[in-house]
Design a protein around this motif. Sequence first.
Motif, short mmCIF file in Angstrom:
data_model
loop_
_atom_site.label_atom_id
_atom_site.label_comp_id
_atom_site.label_asym_id
_atom_site.label_seq_id
_atom_site.Cartn_x
_atom_site.Cartn_y
_atom_site.Cartn_z
N LYS A 233 38.08 -31.68 125.86
CA LYS A 233 37.32 -32.87 125.49
C LYS A 233 36.01 -32.95 126.27
CE LYS A 233 37.65 -37.95 125.47
NZ LYS A 233 38.48 -39.12 125.76
N THR A 234 36.06 -32.69 127.52
CA THR A 234 34.84 -32.80 128.33
C THR A 234 34.12 -31.47 128.51
OG1 THR A 234 36.27 -32.63 130.26
CG2 THR A 234 35.56 -34.84 129.63
N GLY A 236 34.62 -28.51 126.61
CA GLY A 236 34.42 -27.67 125.43
C GLY A 236 35.45 -26.57 125.34
N ALA A 261 35.49 -26.34 111.90
CA ALA A 261 34.69 -27.45 112.41
C ALA A 261 34.92 -27.69 113.90
CB ALA A 261 35.01 -28.73 111.63
N GLY A 263 35.77 -25.72 116.21
CA GLY A 263 35.36 -24.67 117.14
C GLY A 263 36.42 -23.62 117.43
N PHE A 264 37.52 -23.62 116.68
CA PHE A 264 38.52 -22.55 116.81
C PHE A 264 38.05 -21.29 116.08
CE2 PHE A 264 40.84 -26.47 117.28
CZ PHE A 264 41.80 -26.23 118.24
N GLY A 265 37.38 -21.51 114.94
CA GLY A 265 37.00 -20.41 114.06
C GLY A 265 38.03 -20.22 112.97
N MET B 222 27.40 -30.12 113.33
CA MET B 222 28.05 -28.95 112.72
C MET B 222 27.04 -28.03 112.05
SD MET B 222 31.39 -30.65 110.94
CE MET B 222 31.70 -29.17 109.97
N VAL B 232 30.15 -18.91 114.48
CA VAL B 232 31.12 -19.86 115.05
C VAL B 232 32.10 -20.33 113.98
CG1 VAL B 232 31.38 -22.16 116.09
CG2 VAL B 232 29.63 -20.60 116.94
N GLY B 236 34.77 -19.07 116.04
CA GLY B 236 34.99 -20.12 117.02
C GLY B 236 33.88 -20.18 118.06
N MET B 237 33.98 -21.15 118.93
CA MET B 237 32.91 -21.40 119.91
C MET B 237 32.72 -20.24 120.88
SD MET B 237 31.24 -24.19 119.42
CE MET B 237 30.62 -25.07 120.86
N CYS B 238 33.73 -19.37 121.00
CA CYS B 238 33.58 -18.25 121.92
C CYS B 238 32.54 -17.26 121.41
CB CYS B 238 34.92 -17.57 122.17
SG CYS B 238 35.60 -16.83 120.69
N ARG B 242 26.98 -20.95 125.85
CA ARG B 242 27.35 -22.34 126.20
C ARG B 242 26.22 -23.26 125.75
NH1 ARG B 242 30.13 -22.71 131.98
NH2 ARG B 242 30.39 -24.81 131.15
N LYS B 257 31.14 -38.19 120.79
CA LYS B 257 32.43 -37.93 120.12
C LYS B 257 32.36 -36.63 119.34
CE LYS B 257 34.92 -42.24 119.77
NZ LYS B 257 35.90 -43.06 119.09
N ALA B 260 32.64 -33.75 121.69
CA ALA B 260 34.03 -33.54 122.12
C ALA B 260 34.86 -32.92 121.00
CB ALA B 260 34.64 -34.87 122.57
N ALA B 261 34.74 -33.46 119.81
CA ALA B 261 35.59 -33.01 118.71
C ALA B 261 35.27 -31.58 118.30
CB ALA B 261 35.42 -33.94 117.51
N LEU B 262 34.00 -31.25 118.26
CA LEU B 262 33.60 -29.95 117.69
C LEU B 262 33.70 -28.81 118.70
CD1 LEU B 262 30.52 -31.14 115.58
CD2 LEU B 262 32.90 -30.93 114.86
N GLY B 263 34.13 -29.14 119.91
CA GLY B 263 34.39 -28.08 120.88
C GLY B 263 33.23 -27.76 121.81
N PHE B 264 32.19 -28.60 121.83
CA PHE B 264 31.11 -28.43 122.80
C PHE B 264 31.54 -28.98 124.17
CE2 PHE B 264 29.06 -28.57 118.70
CZ PHE B 264 28.01 -27.67 118.79
N GLY B 265 32.29 -30.07 124.12
CA GLY B 265 32.65 -30.79 125.33
C GLY B 265 31.68 -31.93 125.58
N SER B 266 32.22 -33.10 125.89
CA SER B 266 31.34 -34.27 126.03
C SER B 266 30.37 -34.12 127.19
CB SER B 266 32.18 -35.55 126.19
OG SER B 266 33.05 -35.42 127.29
N ASN B 268 28.72 -31.60 127.86
CA ASN B 268 27.60 -30.80 127.39
C ASN B 268 26.72 -31.56 126.40
OD1 ASN B 268 28.30 -28.60 129.03
ND2 ASN B 268 29.95 -28.10 127.59
#
Lengths: 555, 555
Positions: A233-234, A236, A261, A263-265, B222, B232, B236-238, B242, B257, B260-266, B268
């Motif tokens: 959550k914080t 990423g 969406a 970020g898992f892919g 997105m 991505v 995925g985000m990997c 960063r 939000k 956090a949801a999309l995998g960036f991390g709040s 960031n």
Amino acid sequence: MEVFGDNSCPPPCNTLGFLQKNNSLDEKGRLAGQKNLLSCDNSDRDARFRLTETDFSNLFARDLLPAKNGEEPTIQFLLEMVDILTTYVKKTFDRSTKVLDFHHPHQLLEGMEGFNLELSDQPESLEQILVDCRDTLKYGVRTGHPRFFNQLSSGLDIIGLAGEWLTSTANTNMFTYEIAPVFVLMEQLTLKKMREMIGWPNGEGDGLFSPGGAISNMYSVMIARYKYFPEVKTKGMCAAPRLVLFTSEHSHYSIKKAGAALGFGSENVILLSTDERGRVIPADLEAKILDAKQKGYVPLFVNATAGSTVYGAFDPINEIADICEKYNLWLHVDGAWGGGLLMSRKHRHKLNGVERANSVTWNPHKMMGVPLQCSAILVKEKGILAGCNSMCAGYLFQPDKQYDTNYDTGDKAIQCGRHVDIFKFWLMWKAKGTIGFEQHIDRCLDLSQYLYNKIKNREGYQMVFDGVPQHTNVCFWYIPPSLRGMPDGEERREKLHRVAPKIKAMMMESGTTMVGYQPQGKNVNFFRMVVSNLAVTQSDIDFLIDEIERLGQDL
Amino acid sequence: MEVFGDNSCPPPCNTLGFLQKNNSLDEKGRLAGQKNLLSCDNSDRDARFRLTETDFSNLFARDLLPAKNGEEPTIQFLLEMVDILTTYVKKTFDRSTKVLDFHHPHQLLEGMEGFNLELSDQPESLEQILVDCRDTLKYGVRTGHPRFFNQLSSGLDIIGLAGEWLTSTANTNMFTYEIAPVFVLMEQLTLKKMREMIGWPNGEGDGLFSPGGAISNMYSVMIARYKYFPEVKTKGMCAAPRLVLFTSEHSHYSIKKAGAALGFGSENVILLSTDERGRVIPADLEAKILDAKQKGYVPLFVNATAGSTVYGAFDPINEIADICEKYNLWLHVDGAWGGGLLMSRKHRHKLNGVERANSVTWNPHKMMGVPLQCSAILVKEKGILAGCNSMCAGYLFQPDKQYDTNYDTGDKAIQCGRHVDIFKFWLMWKAKGTIGFEQHIDRCLDLSQYLYNKIKNREGYQMVFDGVPQHTNVCFWYIPPSLRGMPDGEERREKLHRVAPKIKAMMMESGTTMVGYQPQGKNVNFFRMVVSNLAVTQSDIDFLIDEIERLGQDL
């Protein structure tokens, strides 16, 4: 020109006082203590609508409330709209009405008989607005028609409709108790009932109504990730190992969309093999978990589908739950389509094991006939939705209010404003009772079995899979006479692939009925028949078959 | 018992033929060629509703359509509902009606005067259902009342309301042209108009209506990610470095939000400093971009807020756009609240530079008075929404349909089913014209300036920031007499912090008006007044001030 149906009745007396009656005031029960709804004292009479002649051609939106003297034109305009809508409702249930009056996009864009979709700087008269409304309905599709079988959501429930009219009149927002006190409590109580139907102890847990099954499924993936890797959550996704999700190859594409969406892919959403009926093979799940682990991935989440979109298949939840427990994975059940069967004592066994799920998607707007949109995400663990999504926006969710702010639901959601989707569903539940929903479910499944029995051995039909359907989905090919003697092979497959689209196009052109088709895996285009509309009867099923044969016999 | 308002008028003649009139058939223009809406031939007369006495105490949902002989009770039930709703509408605009009748959650849960929220197995009579509907409205909040100032969304637009009633009667889904042909085209044309207002050449681009501003903002993040790091979606985000996002410390929490949801991390999501009016300081953006790059992060996305939630601040879009161009970043403008000002020639300059944005969020359900929910995400580059979100679900979006399937919008969305949010907005635009929205905007901003002028030098008031508000937000403290002589310091701050919540609680208890408050940064609780309801007049502003002083003078 005749103005009223009976000229002996002049306009001023046309008070719409249709409700007054000699109701028995000694009626016991829930009405006791209420102000009598049906009384006819002066204040009530004043509140009822009266009919006047209104010339809408010289009236504009600016003449309606809050305009000075706007009350009368407002009421007359709304009543005229209701006349349009009730006429539409009646015709929707009338089988002599077409399901649709099909036109191509360019035809509608060019303007059908003066129906102009373009927006302009200047206002239109209310007369034209009413014409626009009639035209909008005229060129639309009657999704409540008893011969509309095209989608999982169909039907036009009158109580649900009334509930939607009230909801839009109340025009509020679910994010705080402050501005939606009644709706917030209705949501809470209804979600608890749904969790009881799932079988979670005492209906404990959490949940929300969301804008649809795809968003509900997205919630499930988000909270699973938060449960196991809260630091995502914080920080990423880089704070977590490479995570993988599992779902059936027959499952809804929203699981993949959520994977992409969040970020898992989408490639890390691993598709599970199914049996001939479209049900996940548990051994394949376990094998793929082990394979992923061996490759250095971390399995996180398994989606079991309860009622797949095309086949209506129910994955074996208990066997999947055993595997999830063994490997400590989050189990989500996507019951968007099949969740409604929990209301039926006869059919709920198809979801056996659902009580072992960590989260469940259940869309009352599908099998239960609730108007769109109405989808719930239900969660076994309390607090995790808020933990996952809260950002503690002080300007919206003040902690120093005079009421218990635990009732403010906004910070649990990924949305801020949230539409009131609960009322129509709550009202339908009140009006039908649990047993009403049960009858609805049982009836629709009976009709599907009727269809299945009718065509399983009928000449010119071939079932996509054998056996009685688990849900209302009946999947079949219609084989035109020209293809019946042809040996299986590429040529026949190509020809057969084109049959369903051709029949469907002709159905739409003639407007008589609508049913879905699609390919699936190696299977070429086939019809997917579904029933979720209480208005459907055996005669409508018969009609569909006759229509397919009428349109398809010369292909 | 008296049955009708005038006994000389027996029930059978009460045909609701209120629309017939001697309209001039030689009227030119758009109505030409239409079947005359107002004619009174027999088929039309049959279609209009007639009044009968109906005893709803012995009727149940199962007696309504599609039940045999269900037509008459269905129409009577819907008409009675309309009577309830039109009465509510009239009272909403009546200043002698309370804004709300406040009760605590436990009071409503215990059952107010027989209003029982619990669901049961057995059905309720339609009479009880109607009582439930009255009670639901009775214990709710009148968000359309001219003294409801609590949220950015307020008002009850009659055309919008009629549009919602039609939408729920049509009960369809935006995912394909096949089942929502008219609505899909309306969405397309309306989005184009909105893009023209933004200033994108020829209104080209893309867009969607989404379930709210938070989801629209999520879309923007997105698609920005997809534009720069398309892999991505599958990996995925990997697959990306960063990434960091930038937004104002005053911006809506939905950007965080989404992060956090999309995998960036709040963490960031980097918050930008603002000036005293709550506007982003462009130099701070550039400094933070450079700082992030130096630390090895990759800046991706900047959100500029057009109309912040609390201060109503407009970030300087052109200066931010210069920086985004320099560093090749995606520029999103969150105009959820301020986008409506684009309709006003007088105020649209506050969004100067918006045409340089890559994406824009604009919620007609806020400043433009459209009923909830109505939010658009608008995108300059065509095709990117589909590229980002499509999963090519063959079972829903068949390529072999008889019409141009480019009109099927479903695969562009993260949702599958999508509620019809367009119709009410399209109908309002038709009915008011662009100039009607302009008048709405200008009037609300004038009222806010009236409030500002009234209190800026008034005893007992302190503005949170100096100068004329940019939007309708007026932020102020009310200082009760007991605090007026007190020196600034911790004690005064603590006491002042409690003033707004106390006044608000008393307002809600008395039901006279509602206005929001919140702390922001180092500022203790202050009132945030907003106007988005066309029903508000200067007298309502005066009333609010009187009410604050009445309730607050002895604190």
